[in-house]
Design an enzyme around this catalytic site. Structure first.
Site, PDB file in Angstrom:
ATOM      1  N   LEU A   1      12.605   6.309 -10.578  1.00  0.00           N
ATOM      2  CA  LEU A   1      13.274   6.457 -11.809  1.00  0.00           C
ATOM      3  C   LEU A   1      13.044   8.053 -12.665  1.00  0.00           C
ATOM      4  CD1 LEU A   1      14.981   5.696 -14.028  1.00  0.00           C
ATOM      5  CD2 LEU A   1      13.273   4.786 -15.252  1.00  0.00           C
TER       6      LEU A   1
ATOM      7  N   PHE B   1       0.179   1.274 -11.480  1.00  0.00           N
ATOM      8  CA  PHE B   1       1.512   1.016 -11.958  1.00  0.00           C
ATOM      9  C   PHE B   1       2.525   2.108 -11.676  1.00  0.00           C
ATOM     10  CE2 PHE B   1       1.121  -3.644 -13.284  1.00  0.00           C
ATOM     11  CZ  PHE B   1      -0.198  -3.636 -12.849  1.00  0.00           C
TER      12      PHE B   1
ATOM     13  N   LYS C   1      -0.015  -2.145   1.726  1.00  0.00           N
ATOM     14  CA  LYS C   1      -0.840  -1.898   0.731  1.00  0.00           C
ATOM     15  C   LYS C   1      -1.975  -3.219   0.628  1.00  0.00           C
ATOM     16  CE  LYS C   1       0.044   1.878  -0.752  1.00  0.00           C
ATOM     17  NZ  LYS C   1      -1.063   3.104  -0.336  1.00  0.00           N
TER      18      LYS C   1
ATOM     19  N   TYR D   1       1.180  14.237  -5.006  1.00  0.00           N
ATOM     20  CA  TYR D   1       1.492  14.082  -6.418  1.00  0.00           C
ATOM     21  C   TYR D   1       0.138  13.514  -7.134  1.00  0.00           C
ATOM     22  CZ  TYR D   1       3.389  12.082 -10.706  1.00  0.00           C
ATOM     23  OH  TYR D   1       3.701  11.923 -12.138  1.00  0.00           O
TER      24      TYR D   1
ATOM     25  N   TYR E   1       6.415  -1.407   3.132  1.00  0.00           N
ATOM     26  CA  TYR E   1       5.501  -0.563   2.194  1.00  0.00           C
ATOM     27  C   TYR E   1       4.490  -1.467   1.345  1.00  0.00           C
ATOM     28  CZ  TYR E   1       3.698   1.771  -1.789  1.00  0.00           C
ATOM     29  OH  TYR E   1       2.796   2.607  -2.615  1.00  0.00           O
TER      30      TYR E   1
ATOM     31  N   SER F   1      -1.322  -0.858  -5.150  1.00  0.00           N
ATOM     32  CA  SER F   1      -0.198  -0.723  -6.239  1.00  0.00           C
ATOM     33  C   SER F   1       0.386  -1.929  -6.742  1.00  0.00           C
ATOM     34  CB  SER F   1       1.133  -0.319  -5.045  1.00  0.00           C
ATOM     35  OG  SER F   1       2.297  -0.575  -5.703  1.00  0.00           O
TER      36      SER F   1
HETATM   37  P1  NAD Z   1       2.677  11.525  -2.139  1.00  0.00           P
HETATM   38  O1  NAD Z   1       3.664  11.076  -0.969  1.00  0.00           O
HETATM   39  O2  NAD Z   1       2.868  12.373  -3.199  1.00  0.00           O
HETATM   40  O3  NAD Z   1       1.228  11.801  -1.551  1.00  0.00           O
HETATM   41  C1  NAD Z   1       0.737  11.217  -0.193  1.00  0.00           C
HETATM   42  C2  NAD Z   1       0.125  12.418   0.592  1.00  0.00           C
HETATM   43  O4  NAD Z   1      -0.303  11.878   1.973  1.00  0.00           O
HETATM   44  C3  NAD Z   1       1.375  13.302   0.852  1.00  0.00           C
HETATM   45  O5  NAD Z   1       0.867  14.697   0.491  1.00  0.00           O
HETATM   46  C4  NAD Z   1       1.444  12.909   2.457  1.00  0.00           C
HETATM   47  O6  NAD Z   1       1.747  14.239   3.041  1.00  0.00           O
HETATM   48  C5  NAD Z   1       0.202  12.830   2.619  1.00  0.00           C
HETATM   49  N1  NAD Z   1       0.286  11.872   4.138  1.00  0.00           N
HETATM   50  C6  NAD Z   1       0.973  10.870   4.346  1.00  0.00           C
HETATM   51  N2  NAD Z   1       0.752  10.291   5.689  1.00  0.00           N
HETATM   52  C7  NAD Z   1      -0.222  11.132   6.005  1.00  0.00           C
HETATM   53  C8  NAD Z   1      -1.040  11.245   7.375  1.00  0.00           C
HETATM   54  N3  NAD Z   1      -0.491  10.369   8.416  1.00  0.00           N
HETATM   55  N4  NAD Z   1      -1.719  12.131   7.359  1.00  0.00           N
HETATM   56  C9  NAD Z   1      -2.437  12.995   6.542  1.00  0.00           C
HETATM   57  N5  NAD Z   1      -1.599  12.752   5.367  1.00  0.00           N
HETATM   58  C10 NAD Z   1      -0.676  12.179   5.169  1.00  0.00           C
HETATM   59  O7  NAD Z   1       2.163   9.987  -3.017  1.00  0.00           O
HETATM   60  P2  NAD Z   1       1.620   9.856  -4.302  1.00  0.00           P
HETATM   61  O8  NAD Z   1       2.645   9.443  -5.303  1.00  0.00           O
HETATM   62  O9  NAD Z   1       0.599  11.184  -4.410  1.00  0.00           O
HETATM   63  O10 NAD Z   1       0.587   8.718  -3.832  1.00  0.00           O
HETATM   64  C11 NAD Z   1      -0.707   8.698  -3.310  1.00  0.00           C
HETATM   65  C12 NAD Z   1      -0.895   7.327  -2.852  1.00  0.00           C
HETATM   66  O11 NAD Z   1      -0.843   6.177  -4.163  1.00  0.00           O
HETATM   67  C13 NAD Z   1      -0.120   6.624  -1.742  1.00  0.00           C
HETATM   68  O12 NAD Z   1      -0.817   6.200  -0.988  1.00  0.00           O
HETATM   69  C14 NAD Z   1       0.954   5.706  -2.540  1.00  0.00           C
HETATM   70  O13 NAD Z   1       1.462   4.570  -1.595  1.00  0.00           O
HETATM   71  C15 NAD Z   1       0.242   5.229  -3.531  1.00  0.00           C
HETATM   72  N6  NAD Z   1       0.732   4.808  -4.878  1.00  0.00           N
HETATM   73  C16 NAD Z   1       1.930   5.579  -5.197  1.00  0.00           C
HETATM   74  C17 NAD Z   1       2.539   5.083  -6.471  1.00  0.00           C
HETATM   75  C18 NAD Z   1       3.663   5.925  -7.021  1.00  0.00           C
HETATM   76  O14 NAD Z   1       4.539   5.452  -7.615  1.00  0.00           O
HETATM   77  N7  NAD Z   1       3.498   7.246  -7.008  1.00  0.00           N
HETATM   78  C19 NAD Z   1       2.426   3.763  -6.914  1.00  0.00           C
HETATM   79  C20 NAD Z   1       1.206   2.896  -6.179  1.00  0.00           C
HETATM   80  C21 NAD Z   1       0.687   3.384  -5.261  1.00  0.00           C
HETATM   81  N1  UFG Z   2      15.697   2.532 -11.599  1.00  0.00           N
HETATM   82  C1  UFG Z   2      16.966   2.913 -12.204  1.00  0.00           C
HETATM   83  N2  UFG Z   2      17.525   3.896 -11.710  1.00  0.00           N
HETATM   84  C2  UFG Z   2      17.139   4.717 -10.285  1.00  0.00           C
HETATM   85  C3  UFG Z   2      15.872   4.252 -10.137  1.00  0.00           C
HETATM   86  C4  UFG Z   2      15.086   3.237 -10.894  1.00  0.00           C
HETATM   87  O1  UFG Z   2      17.578   2.034 -13.151  1.00  0.00           O
HETATM   88  O2  UFG Z   2      17.688   5.536 -10.038  1.00  0.00           O
HETATM   89  C5  UFG Z   2      15.258   1.633 -12.561  1.00  0.00           C
HETATM   90  C6  UFG Z   2      14.744   0.350 -11.501  1.00  0.00           C
HETATM   91  O3  UFG Z   2      15.438  -0.597 -11.429  1.00  0.00           O
HETATM   92  C7  UFG Z   2      13.286  -0.299 -12.257  1.00  0.00           C
HETATM   93  C8  UFG Z   2      12.807   0.826 -12.701  1.00  0.00           C
HETATM   94  O4  UFG Z   2      14.008   2.109 -12.927  1.00  0.00           O
HETATM   95  O5  UFG Z   2      13.551  -1.260 -13.269  1.00  0.00           O
HETATM   96  C9  UFG Z   2      11.485   1.814 -12.059  1.00  0.00           C
HETATM   97  O6  UFG Z   2      11.862   1.901 -10.682  1.00  0.00           O
HETATM   98  P1  UFG Z   2      11.087   2.927  -9.954  1.00  0.00           P
HETATM   99  O7  UFG Z   2      11.970   3.109  -8.676  1.00  0.00           O
HETATM  100  O8  UFG Z   2      10.860   4.106 -10.524  1.00  0.00           O
HETATM  101  O9  UFG Z   2       9.862   2.184  -9.535  1.00  0.00           O
HETATM  102  P2  UFG Z   2       9.541   0.588  -9.141  1.00  0.00           P
HETATM  103  O10 UFG Z   2       8.712   0.022 -10.171  1.00  0.00           O
HETATM  104  O11 UFG Z   2      10.757   0.144  -8.460  1.00  0.00           O
HETATM  105  O12 UFG Z   2       8.622   1.067  -7.728  1.00  0.00           O
HETATM  106  C10 UFG Z   2       7.345   1.985  -8.090  1.00  0.00           C
HETATM  107  C11 UFG Z   2       7.106   2.543  -6.474  1.00  0.00           C
HETATM  108  C12 UFG Z   2       6.538   1.396  -5.621  1.00  0.00           C
HETATM  109  C13 UFG Z   2       5.393   0.813  -6.375  1.00  0.00           C
HETATM  110  C14 UFG Z   2       5.681   0.018  -7.698  1.00  0.00           C
HETATM  111  C15 UFG Z   2       4.619  -0.404  -8.134  1.00  0.00           C
HETATM  112  O13 UFG Z   2       8.274   3.088  -6.167  1.00  0.00           O
HETATM  113  O14 UFG Z   2       6.134   2.328  -4.787  1.00  0.00           O
HETATM  114  O15 UFG Z   2       6.131   1.150  -8.515  1.00  0.00           O
HETATM  115  O16 UFG Z   2       3.578   0.380  -8.503  1.00  0.00           O
HETATM  116  F1  UFG Z   2       4.942  -0.095  -5.370  1.00  0.00           F
END
Ligand code: NAD
Ligand code: UFG
Length: 334
Positions: free
Chosen positions: A198, A176, A151, A10, A147, A123
């Site tokens: 969410l 965020f 990080k 993503y 997880y 994160s």
């Molecule tokens: P995502 O899952 O869409 O992208 C991560 C990509 O890494 C995927 O395409 C997956 O196939 C690849 N991957 C996982 N393990 C691998 C491996 N061993 N070798 C090669 N590729 C591998 O997730 P995203 O939302 O794009 O997140 C990207 C990064 O940002 C992640 O490290 C995630 O932890 C971090 N992050 C995401 C969020 C969020 O809410 N989306 C928030 C904070 C941090």
């Molecule tokens: N929530 C609902 N219903 C749902 C899903 C979520 O009410 O079906 C609420 C949660 O309780 C929270 C808010 O929506 O209050 C956001 O929840 P998310 O699961 O979308 O996100 P979080 O903040 O819990 O966690 C996300 C990522 C984590 C990351 C964190 C901080 O999933 O990986 O943001 O970046 F670590």
């Protein structure tokens, strides 16, 4: 040349597009653990560039070696990792091995090939349950699940590498809550399996894929009782990486930045804004709090503005509109 790990995901795909617009050359790698192969073709189409892509698992030493041997990599943006909080509680060893061992192998290759610049996807989860909001980068860190621990551990590993090698630069970006999608509607968040977050769940309820959205808790000490987060448009986040990469090029040491908007919105704010701008009803039901969730987390984004010159541009309406436009397109033929 920039190596983008996790490019098919993503945030990786949006960042690759932003880097391409900013004139950077890159190669990508992914093992498609949580993404689709078609994303690479889409990205090549969007960027108009036939960039090199390696289908490699970062745990595969020989595969990683090949990437570094075949390309002059001078910086890395490291997205690859597993990210589902709940799954990490059930499968901690999988998460530690994938995220930590994978990063160690990457760092070994960087050392061997003299690559000293990395931008890492951290994160806001590293702030745990913050005592005060907005959170700034100097606030204490803690984690509540494997997880999040991966990080924080990777942040610490990168800080140690910076201590050992004075020429090394690690930019640690604490994201965020990314939502939204690029306006082209071709890249966005369409996770494999059942989503946790969410916005994808809200979209599923809007599409009728699920009966209703579950609202986890209406008894938090927030303005309407539901959880408050800092939602940020993924295109803003992508631009933050371009700024971070430029910073890494002429800096050394470990630099930490929040990437958020500084605004906190509740679950109900998101539901109501989504309904209003897209003209769709979101059926929802209220359930107890989800274990491990914190009441309110949002960023102080000042440091990123002052040092990277980066600031989020999109508002919640844009995020809701773009998420919806993308998911409608992505699920059109299902
Ligand atoms: P995502 O899952 O869409 O992208 C991560 C990509 O890494 C995927 O395409 C997956 O196939 C690849 N991957 C996982 N393990 C691998 C491996 N061993 N070798 C090669 N590729 C591998 O997730 P995203 O939302 O794009 O997140 C990207 C990064 O940002 C992640 O490290 C995630 O932890 C971090 N992050 C995401 C969020 C969020 O809410 N989306 C928030 C904070 C941090
Ligand atoms: N929530 C609902 N219903 C749902 C899903 C979520 O009410 O079906 C609420 C949660 O309780 C929270 C808010 O929506 O209050 C956001 O929840 P998310 O699961 O979308 O996100 P979080 O903040 O819990 O966690 C996300 C990522 C984590 C990351 C964190 C901080 O999933 O990986 O943001 O970046 F670590």
């Amino acid at each position: 040349m920039v190596l983008i790990t996790g490019i098919a995901g993503y945030i990786g795909s949006h960042t690759a597009y932003a880097l391409s617009q900013a004139g950077f050359e890159f190669v990508g790698m992914d093992n498609f653990a949580n993404s689709r192969k078609e994303n690479i073709d889409t990205l090549r189409e969007l960027t108009g560039k036939d960039f090199k892509f390696y289908e490699v698992d970062m745990l595969d030493d020989a595969g990683m070696e090949k990437i570094f041997a075949e390309n002059q990599i001078d910086s890395v943006i490291h997205f690859a990792g597993l990210k589902a909080v709940g799954e990490s509680v059930e499968k901690p060893v999988l998460y530690y091995h994938n995220n930590i061992t994978g990063t160690l192998i990457l760092l070994e290759k960087m050392k061997k090939y003299g690559c000293k610049k990395i931008v890492f996807s951290s994160s806001a989860t590293v702030y745990g349950n913050p005592a005060v909001v907005p959170v700034n980068e100097d606030m204490p860190t803690s984690t509540t699940n494997p997880y999040g621990s991966t990080k924080l551990m990777i942040e610490n590993i990168l800080k140690d590498v910076c201590v050992a090698d004075k020429d090394f630069c690690a930019v640690l970006l604490r994201y965020f809550n990314p939502i939204g999608a690029h306006k082209c509607k071709k890249i966005g968040e369409n996770p494999n399996g059942i989503p946790n977050n969410l916005m994808p769940r809200l979209c599923q309820a809007a599409l009728g894929i699920t009966e209703s959205l579950t609202v986890f808790g209406t008894d938090y000490p927030t303005h309407d009782g539901t959880g408050v987060r800092d939602y940020i448009h993924v295109c803003d986040l992508a631009d933050g990486h371009t700024a971070a990469l430029k910073k890494a090029m002429d800096s050394t040491g470990a630099l930490t930045y929040n990437l958020g908007t500084g605004n906190g919105y509740s679950v109900f704010d998101l539901i109501h804004t989504f309904s209003r701008v897209n003209g769709v009803e979101i059926p929802y039901k209220i359930c107890p709090r989800r274990p491990g969730d914190v009441p309110a987390v949002y960023a102080c984004p000042d440091k990123a503005f002052n040092e990277l010159g980066w600031k989020a541009q999109y508002d919640l309406e844009d995020m809701c509109r773009d998420s919806w436009e993308f998911i409608k397109e992505a699920t059109k033929n299902n």
